[in-house]
Design a protein around this motif. Sequence first.
Motif, PDB file in Angstrom:
ATOM      1  N   GLU A 112       2.809   5.785 -14.757  1.00  0.00           N
ATOM      2  CA  GLU A 112       1.356   5.653 -14.847  1.00  0.00           C
ATOM      3  C   GLU A 112       0.995   4.338 -14.165  1.00  0.00           C
ATOM      4  OE1 GLU A 112      -2.202   4.715 -18.070  1.00  0.00           O
ATOM      5  OE2 GLU A 112      -0.227   5.333 -18.809  1.00  0.00           O
ATOM      6  N   LEU A 113       0.310   4.430 -13.037  1.00  0.00           N
ATOM      7  CA  LEU A 113      -0.066   3.242 -12.271  1.00  0.00           C
ATOM      8  C   LEU A 113      -1.289   2.605 -12.915  1.00  0.00           C
ATOM      9  CD1 LEU A 113       0.223   1.374  -9.843  1.00  0.00           C
ATOM     10  CD2 LEU A 113      -1.029   3.061  -8.469  1.00  0.00           C
ATOM     11  N   ILE A 114      -1.088   1.459 -13.576  1.00  0.00           N
ATOM     12  CA  ILE A 114      -2.194   0.854 -14.324  1.00  0.00           C
ATOM     13  C   ILE A 114      -2.979  -0.160 -13.491  1.00  0.00           C
ATOM     14  CG2 ILE A 114      -1.051   1.209 -16.538  1.00  0.00           C
ATOM     15  CD1 ILE A 114      -0.386  -1.802 -16.551  1.00  0.00           C
ATOM     16  N   GLY A 115      -2.467  -0.541 -12.333  1.00  0.00           N
ATOM     17  CA  GLY A 115      -3.221  -1.460 -11.498  1.00  0.00           C
ATOM     18  C   GLY A 115      -2.351  -2.339 -10.637  1.00  0.00           C
ATOM     19  N   PHE A 116      -3.013  -3.258  -9.935  1.00  0.00           N
ATOM     20  CA  PHE A 116      -2.289  -4.161  -9.036  1.00  0.00           C
ATOM     21  C   PHE A 116      -2.898  -5.548  -9.122  1.00  0.00           C
ATOM     22  CE2 PHE A 116      -5.838  -2.725  -6.433  1.00  0.00           C
ATOM     23  CZ  PHE A 116      -6.250  -3.884  -5.803  1.00  0.00           C
ATOM     24  N   TYR A 117      -2.117  -6.511  -8.628  1.00  0.00           N
ATOM     25  CA  TYR A 117      -2.583  -7.893  -8.530  1.00  0.00           C
ATOM     26  C   TYR A 117      -2.386  -8.363  -7.101  1.00  0.00           C
ATOM     27  CZ  TYR A 117      -2.681 -12.983  -8.926  1.00  0.00           C
ATOM     28  OH  TYR A 117      -2.967 -14.311  -8.744  1.00  0.00           O
ATOM     29  N   ASP A 118      -3.437  -8.937  -6.525  1.00  0.00           N
ATOM     30  CA  ASP A 118      -3.352  -9.520  -5.191  1.00  0.00           C
ATOM     31  C   ASP A 118      -4.458 -10.554  -5.067  1.00  0.00           C
ATOM     32  OD1 ASP A 118      -3.400 -10.121  -2.398  1.00  0.00           O
ATOM     33  OD2 ASP A 118      -2.424  -8.196  -1.984  1.00  0.00           O
ATOM     34  N   PRO A 119      -4.122 -11.821  -4.810  1.00  0.00           N
ATOM     35  CA  PRO A 119      -5.150 -12.866  -4.709  1.00  0.00           C
ATOM     36  C   PRO A 119      -6.006 -12.764  -3.454  1.00  0.00           C
ATOM     37  CG  PRO A 119      -2.986 -13.769  -4.193  1.00  0.00           C
ATOM     38  CD  PRO A 119      -2.755 -12.371  -4.667  1.00  0.00           C
ATOM     39  N   ASP A 120      -5.581 -11.929  -2.495  1.00  0.00           N
ATOM     40  CA  ASP A 120      -6.337 -11.749  -1.255  1.00  0.00           C
ATOM     41  C   ASP A 120      -7.466 -10.750  -1.504  1.00  0.00           C
ATOM     42  OD1 ASP A 120      -7.249 -10.728   1.267  1.00  0.00           O
ATOM     43  OD2 ASP A 120      -5.432 -11.497   2.215  1.00  0.00           O
ATOM     44  N   LYS A 158       0.833  -1.210   0.000  1.00  0.00           N
ATOM     45  CA  LYS A 158       0.000   0.000   0.000  1.00  0.00           C
ATOM     46  C   LYS A 158       0.868   1.261   0.000  1.00  0.00           C
ATOM     47  CE  LYS A 158      -4.156  -1.937   2.174  1.00  0.00           C
ATOM     48  NZ  LYS A 158      -3.730  -3.351   2.242  1.00  0.00           N
ATOM     49  N   ILE A 159       1.983   1.210   0.710  1.00  0.00           N
ATOM     50  CA  ILE A 159       2.910   2.352   0.705  1.00  0.00           C
ATOM     51  C   ILE A 159       3.461   2.560  -0.704  1.00  0.00           C
ATOM     52  CG2 ILE A 159       5.122   3.203   1.579  1.00  0.00           C
ATOM     53  CD1 ILE A 159       4.501   1.759   4.218  1.00  0.00           C
ATOM     54  N   HIS A 160       3.773   1.474  -1.380  1.00  0.00           N
ATOM     55  CA  HIS A 160       4.280   1.580  -2.751  1.00  0.00           C
ATOM     56  C   HIS A 160       3.224   2.173  -3.676  1.00  0.00           C
ATOM     57  CE1 HIS A 160       8.225  -0.748  -3.090  1.00  0.00           C
ATOM     58  NE2 HIS A 160       8.000  -0.584  -1.793  1.00  0.00           N
ATOM     59  N   LEU A 161       1.967   1.752  -3.527  1.00  0.00           N
ATOM     60  CA  LEU A 161       0.899   2.322  -4.351  1.00  0.00           C
ATOM     61  C   LEU A 161       0.840   3.842  -4.174  1.00  0.00           C
ATOM     62  CD1 LEU A 161      -2.024  -0.232  -3.803  1.00  0.00           C
ATOM     63  CD2 LEU A 161      -0.713   0.101  -5.902  1.00  0.00           C
ATOM     64  N   LYS A 162       0.908   4.279  -2.934  1.00  0.00           N
ATOM     65  CA  LYS A 162       0.847   5.712  -2.649  1.00  0.00           C
ATOM     66  C   LYS A 162       2.044   6.440  -3.253  1.00  0.00           C
ATOM     67  CE  LYS A 162       0.582   9.038   1.160  1.00  0.00           C
ATOM     68  NZ  LYS A 162       0.504   9.202   2.646  1.00  0.00           N
ATOM     69  N   CYS A 163       3.237   5.872  -3.108  1.00  0.00           N
ATOM     70  CA  CYS A 163       4.446   6.522  -3.618  1.00  0.00           C
ATOM     71  C   CYS A 163       4.449   6.595  -5.140  1.00  0.00           C
ATOM     72  CB  CYS A 163       5.687   5.777  -3.116  1.00  0.00           C
ATOM     73  SG  CYS A 163       5.994   5.978  -1.349  1.00  0.00           S
ATOM     74  N   ILE A 164       3.932   5.560  -5.788  1.00  0.00           N
ATOM     75  CA  ILE A 164       3.847   5.578  -7.256  1.00  0.00           C
ATOM     76  C   ILE A 164       2.871   6.654  -7.712  1.00  0.00           C
ATOM     77  CG2 ILE A 164       3.112   4.262  -9.282  1.00  0.00           C
ATOM     78  CD1 ILE A 164       4.157   1.736  -7.787  1.00  0.00           C
ATOM     79  N   GLN A 165       1.766   6.814  -7.003  1.00  0.00           N
ATOM     80  CA  GLN A 165       0.824   7.872  -7.345  1.00  0.00           C
ATOM     81  C   GLN A 165       1.455   9.250  -7.171  1.00  0.00           C
ATOM     82  OE1 GLN A 165      -2.593   6.807  -4.873  1.00  0.00           O
ATOM     83  NE2 GLN A 165      -3.648   5.949  -6.655  1.00  0.00           N
ATOM     84  N   LEU A 166       2.339   9.388  -6.192  1.00  0.00           N
ATOM     85  CA  LEU A 166       3.047  10.651  -5.995  1.00  0.00           C
ATOM     86  C   LEU A 166       4.053  10.909  -7.117  1.00  0.00           C
ATOM     87  CD1 LEU A 166       3.736  10.493  -2.135  1.00  0.00           C
ATOM     88  CD2 LEU A 166       2.105  11.985  -3.323  1.00  0.00           C
ATOM     89  N   ILE A 175       1.130  -8.092 -16.226  1.00  0.00           N
ATOM     90  CA  ILE A 175       2.548  -8.044 -16.598  1.00  0.00           C
ATOM     91  C   ILE A 175       2.694  -7.612 -18.055  1.00  0.00           C
ATOM     92  CG2 ILE A 175       4.654  -9.408 -16.901  1.00  0.00           C
ATOM     93  CD1 ILE A 175       3.692 -11.179 -14.562  1.00  0.00           C
ATOM     94  N   ALA A 176       1.871  -8.178 -18.919  1.00  0.00           N
ATOM     95  CA  ALA A 176       1.944  -7.867 -20.349  1.00  0.00           C
ATOM     96  C   ALA A 176       1.621  -6.410 -20.634  1.00  0.00           C
ATOM     97  CB  ALA A 176       1.004  -8.780 -21.134  1.00  0.00           C
ATOM     98  N   ALA A 177       0.719  -5.820 -19.841  1.00  0.00           N
ATOM     99  CA  ALA A 177       0.285  -4.444 -20.080  1.00  0.00           C
ATOM    100  C   ALA A 177       1.257  -3.407 -19.520  1.00  0.00           C
ATOM    101  CB  ALA A 177      -1.097  -4.232 -19.468  1.00  0.00           C
ATOM    102  N   ALA A 178       2.177  -3.826 -18.661  1.00  0.00           N
ATOM    103  CA  ALA A 178       3.073  -2.888 -17.974  1.00  0.00           C
ATOM    104  C   ALA A 178       4.458  -2.846 -18.622  1.00  0.00           C
ATOM    105  CB  ALA A 178       3.197  -3.285 -16.504  1.00  0.00           C
ATOM    106  N   ASP A 179       5.154  -1.737 -18.349  1.00  0.00           N
ATOM    107  CA  ASP A 179       6.577  -1.636 -18.709  1.00  0.00           C
ATOM    108  C   ASP A 179       7.436  -2.081 -17.535  1.00  0.00           C
ATOM    109  OD1 ASP A 179       6.109  -0.278 -21.269  1.00  0.00           O
ATOM    110  OD2 ASP A 179       5.502   1.431 -20.036  1.00  0.00           O
ATOM    111  N   VAL A 180       6.921  -1.832 -16.327  1.00  0.00           N
ATOM    112  CA  VAL A 180       7.638  -2.122 -15.083  1.00  0.00           C
ATOM    113  C   VAL A 180       6.678  -2.808 -14.120  1.00  0.00           C
ATOM    114  CG1 VAL A 180       8.943  -1.160 -13.144  1.00  0.00           C
ATOM    115  CG2 VAL A 180       9.034  -0.034 -15.383  1.00  0.00           C
ATOM    116  N   ILE A 181       7.174  -3.813 -13.415  1.00  0.00           N
ATOM    117  CA  ILE A 181       6.395  -4.460 -12.361  1.00  0.00           C
ATOM    118  C   ILE A 181       7.116  -4.262 -11.035  1.00  0.00           C
ATOM    119  CG2 ILE A 181       5.642  -6.674 -11.408  1.00  0.00           C
ATOM    120  CD1 ILE A 181       3.831  -5.750 -13.617  1.00  0.00           C
TER     121      ILE A 181
END
Length: 334
Positions: free
Chosen positions: A28-36, A14-22, A59-65
């Motif tokens: 460009e944050l295109i999304g996340f994957y979490d089975p939970d 969640k901290i990473h999501l926030k930092c990427i948005q900053l 993975i296919a849609a992103a440049d960076v994971i």
Amino acid sequence: MLKIGVLGTGHLGKIHLKCIQLAEETYELIGFYDPDDAAARQAEEQYGVQRWTDLDALIAAADVIDIVTPTTTHFALAKRVIGQGKHLFIEKPLTNTMDEAKTLLQLAKEKGVKVQVGHVERFNPALLALGDQPLNPMFIEAHRLAVFNPRGTDVSVILDLMIHDLDIIQSLVKSPVKSISASGVPVVSESADICNARIEFENGCIANLTASRISMKQMRKVRFFQKDAYISLDFLEKEAQVVRLYDTDAAPTQLPQDNLMELETQSGKRYIHLSMPETAPVNAIKMELESLAHSIERDERPVVSIEDGYRALDLAHQIMDQIEERLIAARSSS
């Protein structure tokens, strides 16, 4: 702008999501994957980010994971990411085993992708404040103590805490490791919760490291001793202190103009100078993620490369192996 996807939305995810948005000018944050499902719903609501249920599609849609999952899952996820030719940011430690790390190292070379490992202390203001000051430590003392938190007990305290200092030290001491002496004790978990390691390098430098996750207080300090200086870094308080010696025959232009004192030594008078380099407030996680983007854009080696992550992990495993041997010997003799 690079498209980035995040794997894992736990506490650090969640901290990473926030930092990427900053870092909106970089990613460009295109999304996340979490089975939970519960964690995913919370991330969607809190950050307004799309959840992907198809890992390979993300993975296919992103440049960076960006992998921010438990260490035991790092290898399988990173292998899929690198296998698709995508650049990767992966939290420390790189993998759970050395065989896994070796496989990723080779795969990253074959695919020609940039991989940065999340040794975030490289971006701590205390270390950054040293700038280009000359560093040639011959003795290093590090203490990394934490109050117990069940969240980190899936790995040894060496992989959880000490590995930060192992990475920093190896980045500064440009010499192979000559010998290691380590001991540790499991107290509240199945692996070592407190340990000490003494590392000797080929150039004569000695590093003495202590890590504990059962301390009553927090501490993250490293002290460097070299021929002409004593340098103290407090990663928790984000402060740096430098005590440097100068010869009395040094040219006036070489001497600082303030806080200069004379010191009597066996070889005569010298000047001693105390300084506290200014530290700039930074978002270290945002900075490390941005640095990966810069390395991709400029085709440069990442600040904390996969090779750096591999070396830190290798040294950590040597320490863990020695501790395990000591514990087995102690149990068999009792």
